[in-house]
Every structure is written in structure tokens, then in C-alpha cells.
Design a protein around this motif. Structure first.
Motif, mmCIF file in Angstrom:
data_model
loop_
_atom_site.group_PDB
_atom_site.id
_atom_site.type_symbol
_atom_site.label_atom_id
_atom_site.label_comp_id
_atom_site.label_asym_id
_atom_site.label_seq_id
_atom_site.Cartn_x
_atom_site.Cartn_y
_atom_site.Cartn_z
ATOM 1 N N VAL A 266 0.837 -1.208 0.000
ATOM 2 C CA VAL A 266 0.000 0.000 0.000
ATOM 3 C C VAL A 266 0.866 1.250 0.000
ATOM 4 C CG1 VAL A 266 -1.858 1.240 1.168
ATOM 5 C CG2 VAL A 266 -1.719 -1.235 1.377
ATOM 6 N N PHE A 267 0.637 2.122 -0.959
ATOM 7 C CA PHE A 267 1.316 3.413 -1.025
ATOM 8 C C PHE A 267 0.342 4.512 -0.623
ATOM 9 C CE2 PHE A 267 5.122 3.072 -4.186
ATOM 10 C CZ PHE A 267 5.551 1.914 -3.572
ATOM 11 N N VAL A 268 0.928 5.680 -0.352
ATOM 12 C CA VAL A 268 0.107 6.862 -0.082
ATOM 13 C C VAL A 268 0.617 8.010 -0.944
ATOM 14 C CG1 VAL A 268 -0.444 8.615 1.673
ATOM 15 C CG2 VAL A 268 -0.573 6.180 2.254
ATOM 16 N N ASP A 269 -0.292 8.755 -1.531
ATOM 17 C CA ASP A 269 0.045 9.942 -2.318
ATOM 18 C C ASP A 269 -0.418 11.181 -1.539
ATOM 19 O OD1 ASP A 269 -0.021 12.144 -3.975
ATOM 20 O OD2 ASP A 269 -0.920 11.111 -5.679
ATOM 21 N N PRO A 270 0.509 11.765 -0.753
ATOM 22 C CA PRO A 270 0.105 12.912 0.065
ATOM 23 C C PRO A 270 -0.055 14.187 -0.758
ATOM 24 C CG PRO A 270 2.445 12.491 0.344
ATOM 25 C CD PRO A 270 1.925 11.434 -0.588
ATOM 26 N N SER A 271 0.409 14.182 -2.012
ATOM 27 C CA SER A 271 0.288 15.384 -2.846
ATOM 28 C C SER A 271 -1.142 15.515 -3.367
ATOM 29 C CB SER A 271 1.288 15.327 -4.014
ATOM 30 O OG SER A 271 2.584 15.045 -3.546
ATOM 31 N N LEU A 279 1.299 20.618 3.351
ATOM 32 C CA LEU A 279 0.811 19.507 4.170
ATOM 33 C C LEU A 279 1.512 18.185 3.844
ATOM 34 C CD1 LEU A 279 -3.007 20.327 4.025
ATOM 35 C CD2 LEU A 279 -1.414 20.796 5.887
ATOM 36 N N VAL A 280 2.276 18.192 2.755
ATOM 37 C CA VAL A 280 2.859 16.923 2.292
ATOM 38 C C VAL A 280 3.809 16.294 3.328
ATOM 39 C CG1 VAL A 280 4.343 15.870 0.512
ATOM 40 C CG2 VAL A 280 2.434 17.357 -0.154
ATOM 41 N N PRO A 281 4.733 17.077 3.968
ATOM 42 C CA PRO A 281 5.621 16.413 4.937
ATOM 43 C C PRO A 281 4.873 15.777 6.107
ATOM 44 C CG PRO A 281 6.544 18.518 4.261
ATOM 45 C CD PRO A 281 5.147 18.471 3.706
ATOM 46 N N SER A 282 3.903 16.476 6.693
ATOM 47 C CA SER A 282 3.247 15.879 7.866
ATOM 48 C C SER A 282 2.394 14.672 7.481
ATOM 49 C CB SER A 282 2.438 16.911 8.657
ATOM 50 O OG SER A 282 1.682 17.693 7.794
ATOM 51 N N LEU A 283 1.730 14.752 6.319
ATOM 52 C CA LEU A 283 0.918 13.590 5.912
ATOM 53 C C LEU A 283 1.807 12.411 5.489
ATOM 54 C CD1 LEU A 283 -2.175 13.512 6.050
ATOM 55 C CD2 LEU A 283 -1.304 15.810 6.018
ATOM 56 N N LYS A 318 13.092 20.544 -0.778
ATOM 57 C CA LYS A 318 12.124 20.248 0.297
ATOM 58 C C LYS A 318 11.880 18.736 0.367
ATOM 59 C CE LYS A 318 10.061 24.302 1.519
ATOM 60 N NZ LYS A 318 9.935 24.851 2.822
ATOM 61 N N PHE A 319 11.845 18.120 -0.796
ATOM 62 C CA PHE A 319 11.671 16.672 -0.839
ATOM 63 C C PHE A 319 12.836 15.996 -0.112
ATOM 64 C CE2 PHE A 319 12.708 12.664 -3.117
ATOM 65 C CZ PHE A 319 11.620 11.918 -2.697
ATOM 66 N N ALA A 320 14.058 16.463 -0.388
ATOM 67 C CA ALA A 320 15.240 15.873 0.251
ATOM 68 C C ALA A 320 15.169 16.034 1.773
ATOM 69 C CB ALA A 320 16.509 16.524 -0.302
ATOM 70 N N GLN A 321 14.735 17.200 2.221
ATOM 71 C CA GLN A 321 14.608 17.419 3.683
ATOM 72 C C GLN A 321 13.559 16.474 4.270
ATOM 73 O OE1 GLN A 321 13.475 21.542 3.996
ATOM 74 N NE2 GLN A 321 15.581 22.284 3.796
ATOM 75 N N MET A 322 12.471 16.329 3.525
ATOM 76 C CA MET A 322 11.396 15.469 4.013
ATOM 77 C C MET A 322 11.873 14.017 4.129
ATOM 78 S SD MET A 322 7.632 14.906 2.404
ATOM 79 C CE MET A 322 7.920 13.584 1.239
ATOM 80 N N VAL A 323 12.602 13.541 3.112
ATOM 81 C CA VAL A 323 13.087 12.149 3.152
ATOM 82 C C VAL A 323 14.001 11.950 4.359
ATOM 83 C CG1 VAL A 323 14.408 10.369 1.935
ATOM 84 C CG2 VAL A 323 12.782 11.786 0.669
#
Ligand code: PEP
Ligand code: MN
Length: 337
Positions: A266-271, A279-283, A318-323
């Protein structure tokens, strides 16, 4: 109905039981586990058939499945399905990061985006080529030229690539170029398309329709499995509710529910799930904590120029920070990223 063969059953016993099942007008689907073989019958369950099966000595038990989906259920297959795309394992311990622009307009742009998401921690590249656009005035994307660009990005980064198909006519060409085929929310119940994807030997990422129940979503996956392809990844992407602060309401509860009901990753698409990059990082954190096997994130260099879904796309840094923060969280829940 699920027919569990006893651990001592040999090929001849299994063939005999399959023949018996077929004599009642059912199709049969075989799944070979480590210790036993399980036969799923395709068709409406009947009590008399169950009784006829139960008396066969090589049959250990017959389970009447309480859900309308069968092949996707954990009653049919308890062990989790692990899907390979390139060198990446989906559905194992590692939470798989899939990232890239949901639509792109050219080669230099895409190669640059691909390299930046790879550096930021992506395991799989995404890119929208055939797009289900709501307005005829929307950018309609690149079709075959786009597929060639994705293939070049795979070559350059070494990462597997995924794109969406919007109808059954593009399945053949898309499957020649990409490693994973995405079915968008708008097409979750396009049963002709699902049937054709079931005939492929290629992973399919099936998004949840925006107004679909979990049961309808799993039934859609069942279409793909019952046509012979068991490499299905489910992806929660938000459902329509009365709430208007977000474009969709991301149903995080679907993750543990589906993981209990099904063996599929199961994947999730927070975008898409929020329509809001803030909201993408917290979700994403919530998704990993809830047991998601992967994320699907819209990442787009120079996001103010994005040709699609402007408000939800995220800059590569931002993606790199989130990962990086997801890595710490993953550790706390016994996963890796
Ligand atoms: C996408 O991920 O590019 C997309 C169109 O999302 P969805 O199908 O979830 O709307
Ligand atoms: Mn969308």
C-alpha cells in the motif's frame, strides 16, 4: 471460496481438486505457498460445492470468504506480496519513495528533475505523460516522446520509472517503456483497462477512486489479479468529503485497514491527497507511521512554473529534507527508507 490443500497433497491431488471445482462451473486460481497450495474459486460461493470439496481427503479445509474480493485477500495469501521494479523491492521492509513531476513538458526539464529527486532519496521516478485532464485547455502532455524521455531518465539515474495509462489503447506502448504502470483515481473502475493490465507481467499501481470505498478499491484490484497479474500496488490518494481546506481528505486509516485485509503493498500519495505542498511532509509522516509501504510525491523543480497541480508540487530540496526526517521516523516503526 478458498480451498486449502493439505500439506501432503501432491500435484495429482491438486489437479483432481481443480477438475472438481471446474465441474461446478467455476474458474480456479492456484497459489503455491511454502507448505501448502491454496485454490481460489472464481464465481459465487455455494454451500453444496463447499460440502463436496470438504469431503475430499487431500483438502484440509474450505474457507468461505466473507468479502467479495478473494485473490487480494490475506485469507487467500497470508504472506505479503513483494514486487520487484528494477532493483527496488516494493512491499518489503523498506518504504519506497516515488517522486517526480506529475506532468512534464520536455527532456532537459525531466532529466534535471529526475536527477534532483534521485539525489533527494527517490527510489522510483514518476512522470505524467498521458494525463486525464479536467479541461481541454490544460497542457495535454507528450505521449510517446514523453515515454522516450522517461526511458532516458531511467538510463541516466538507474531508477525504475512509472507513468499513468488513461485507456486500454495506450497499455501496450506504455508497457514497452516503463517499469510500473499507474492507474489514476479517475480510472479505478475502468474495468476494460484493468482487465488488459491483468494480462501484463508488469507491476501496476492502482489508485483509489476519489469516491470509492475500500471494498470497491480492492474489487478493482481483484480484476487485475483475476486476469493473471498479481503485481498490484494499492495507492491511497484522498477521497472526496465535505471538507474544503484540502482538495481531498487523505484517508490514512485506509492504510492499516487494507494491510489487514490484503497482502498487496500500500502506497500513499500525500500530494493528491491534500492538494497542498505545505501539508505533504506531515501527511507523509502519518502515512509511514500508519504502515505505508511507499509514498508517491509530486516533486517539480521551479514549482511556480508547474503545468499541473501547482499548489501541491514540492521543490526538490524540500523533498530531500522530508526524506531525511522520514528516515528517522521509519526507524522508530521498524522500517527503513
Ligand atoms: C497523478 O498522480 O498524477 C494523478 C493524476 O493523481 P490521481 O489519479 O490520484 O488524481
Ligand atoms: Mn490528479
Amino acid at each position: 471460496m478458498i480451498v486449502v490443500m493439505s500439506s501432503g497433497a501432491g500435484e495429482e491431488d491438486i489437479l483432481e481438486v481443480e477438475k472438481k471445482i471446474k465441474s461446478f462451473g467455476y474458474d480456479v486460481h492456484r497459489s503455491k505457498g511454502e507448505n501448502r497450495t491454496i485454490l481460489g474459486t472464481i464465481g459465487h460461493p455455494r454451500e453444496d460445492v463447499r460440502e463436496a470439496m470438504e469431503v475430499i481427503p487431500s483438502v484440509e479445509k474450505v474457507v468461505l470468504v466473507s468479502h467479495p474480493f478473494k485473490l487480494v485477500s490475506r485469507e487467500y495469501q497470508f504472506d505479503r506480496t513483494i514486487i520487484k521494479a528494477g532493483n527496488i523491492e516494493i512491499g518489503g521492509n523498506k518504504v519506497v519513495m516515488t517522486a517526480g513531476p506529475s506532468v512534464f513538458e520536455g527532456k532537459d526539464f525531466y532529466l534535471q528533475a529526475a536527477e534532483s529527486v534521485r539525489k533527494g532519496g527517490a527510489d522510483i521516478l514518476r512522470g505524467g505523460i498521458y494525463k486525464p485532464r479536467k479541461y481541454t485547455s490544460d497542457f495535454q502532455a507528450l505521449e510517446e516522446k514523453g515515454l522516450q524521455i522517461m526511458a532516458a531518465a531511467r538510463e541516466m539515474t538507474g531508477l525504475p520509472v512509472m507513468t499513468e495509462v488513461v485507456d486500454q489503447y495506450s497499455v501496450e506502448i506504455v508497457s514497452r517503456y516503463v517499469d510500473i504502470i499507474q492507474v489514476g483515481a479517475d480510472n479505478m473502475q475502468n474495468f476494460r483497462l484493468l482487465r488488459d493490465l491483468g494480462q501484463l507481467k508488469k507491476p501496476v499501481l492502482l489508485k483509489r477512486g476519489m469516491s470509492s470505498t475500500i471494498e470497491e478499491w480492492l474489487m478493482a484490484a481483484e480484476y487485475i489479479l483475476s486476469n493473471g497479474n498479481n503485481q498490484v500496488i494499492l495507492c491511497e490518494r484522498g477521497i472526496r468529503t465535505f471538507e474544503r481546506f484540502t482538495s481531498n481528505t487523505l484517508d490514512i486509516s485506509a492504510v492499516p485497514i487494507v494491510k489487514e485485509l490484503s497482502h498487496l503493498p500500500v502506497f500513499v500519495d500525500p500530494s493528491s491527497g491534500t492538494g497542498n505542498r505545505k501539508l505533504v511532509p506531515s501527511l507523509s509522516m502519518a502515512a509511514v507511521a500508519a504502515g505505508a509501504d511507499g509514498l508517491l510525491v509530486d516533486v517539480y523543480p521551479n514549482s511556480p512554473d508547474a503545468l499541473s497541480s501547482q499548489s501541491q508540487v514540492m521543490e526538490p530540496y524540500k523533498f530531500a529534507q522530508m526524506v531525511a526526517s522520514l528516515r528517522e521516523l521509519a526507524q522508530a516503526v521498524g522500517r527503513t527508507i
